[in-house]
Design an enzyme around this catalytic site. Structure first.
Site, PDB file in Angstrom:
ATOM      1  N   LEU A  48     -36.594   6.653  17.382  1.00 53.96           N
ATOM      2  CA  LEU A  48     -37.967   5.534  17.462  1.00 53.96           C
ATOM      3  C   LEU A  48     -38.635   6.247  18.201  1.00 53.96           C
ATOM      4  CD1 LEU A  48     -36.457   1.485  17.287  1.00 53.96           C
ATOM      5  CD2 LEU A  48     -38.414   3.195  14.901  1.00 53.96           C
ATOM      6  N   ASP A  49     -40.012   6.151  17.974  1.00 60.33           N
ATOM      7  CA  ASP A  49     -41.259   6.987  18.430  1.00 60.33           C
ATOM      8  C   ASP A  49     -41.481   5.583  19.854  1.00 60.33           C
ATOM      9  OD1 ASP A  49     -42.227   8.757  16.577  1.00 60.33           O
ATOM     10  OD2 ASP A  49     -43.349   7.873  15.507  1.00 60.33           O
ATOM     11  N   PRO A  50     -42.281   6.381  20.511  1.00 60.15           N
ATOM     12  CA  PRO A  50     -42.341   5.247  21.913  1.00 60.15           C
ATOM     13  C   PRO A  50     -43.179   3.946  21.697  1.00 60.15           C
ATOM     14  CG  PRO A  50     -42.807   7.619  23.120  1.00 60.15           C
ATOM     15  CD  PRO A  50     -42.776   7.185  20.831  1.00 60.15           C
TER      16      PRO A  50
END
Length: 305
Positions: A48-50
């Site tokens: 997941l993206d930050p």
């Protein structure tokens, strides 16, 4: 002064449904969870993206053998869009490229969402981990280099508006693997004529797994080790969608020696294998009607079945 010796890593097996916080990379979240369990082996099932929050299944020990099962699974997200502003990353972390007036009704917004349902072509964003000549695209983007990217076919199974207020909209999307919700937000904005970018993203489902029962890192930190281990689901939680094959004692013995067993199934179909209620691993049906083991849990060999 000698540093205190760290306790040896432990053999921990299972799946943790983590509710990842914003601002943390998937790998950092994995390493924090691994430390909390003092686990010998750990991995995740896709990043997941930050910026994003939500479901991040983490695998420990034997469960890591099945981590790849979720890479091809459909996913579902809740996303918040800011209309009228485009950024170079298509999300709130990027530099603003343009600002345009917003004059969009909820009916117009719903009509545009319907245009994106089904199979669509998406151009992957430059700020992504896709590689070109061994280097992630985001590294080129940070150098100001824009590379041509071929569109990719993805499928949006569901797309609906949850809330709409002037220049802000919240949507829910169920989609195939490889879908970039950031790109979807930007594309929706372009069709609306005002531009848009993603300001929040929360993953709520991967395959058959949802946020029910998911825990945060803060919750884990507040638990004793025995209570943490209760949070772990068994390895077969990652393959619950596959049909179940209950084997006899003789068939279990054959499978654990890597031998196939006679089976009435569709060639190529994969099955979960169980013996005496114990998950053994995965197998697939051969063209001539045999169930051939493909990936087995080492713990079953130790059990002496």
């Amino acid at each position: 002064m000698n540093k205190p010796r760290r306790a040896p890593r432990r053999q921990v097996d299972g799946v943790l449904l983590l509710d990842k916080p914003a601002g943390l990379s998937s790998n950092t979240a994995l390493q924090v969870a691994r430390r909390l369990f003092n686990a010998e082996k750990a991995g995740h099932t896709g990043t997941l993206d930050p910026l994003a929050t939500g479901l991040l299944p983490l695998c420990f020990g034997e469960a890591t053998k099945f981590a790849g099962e979720l890479l091809d699974a459909d996913k579902a997200y809740r996303a918040t869009l800011k209309l009228g502003i485009t950024t170079d990353t298509a999300d709130a972390e990027g530099q603003v490229l343009a600002t345009r007036p917003v004059s969009v009704t909820v009916d117009a917004f719903d009509a545009v969402l319907r245009q994106f349902l089904g199979e669509i072509d998406q151009v992957p964003p430059m700020y992504s981990a896709l590689k070109r000549d061994g280097k992630p695209l985001y590294e080129y983007a940070r150098q100001g280099i824009e590379l041509e990217r071929a569109p990719r076919r993805v499928t949006l199974h569901e797309l609906r508006c949850l809330a709409f207020a002037g220049d802000t909209a919240e949507i829910e999307v169920a989609c195939s693997k490889g879908t970039y919700v950031r790109t979807l937000a930007a594309d929706i904005g372009e069709v609306l004529g005002c531009g848009a970018h993603l300001t929040a993203l929360r993953r709520i489902r991967i395959g058959e797994l949802g946020l029910a029962g998911a825990v945060t890192l803060e919750q884990l930190e507040g638990l004793e080790m025995t209570a943490r281990e209760v949070c772990l689901a068994p390895a077969d939680a990652l393959v619950s969608k596959l049909p179940c094959a209950e084997l006899s004692g003789q068939e279990v013995a054959r499978v654990l020696h890597g031998q196939a067993v006679c089976w009435n199934g569709v060639p190529g179909q994969r099955w979960r294998l169980y013996g005496e209620g114990r998950f053994l691993g995965l197998a697939s049906v051969t063209a001539d009607g045999w169930l051939q083991p493909k990936r087995l849990l080492a713990a079953n060999f130790a059990a002496g079945s």
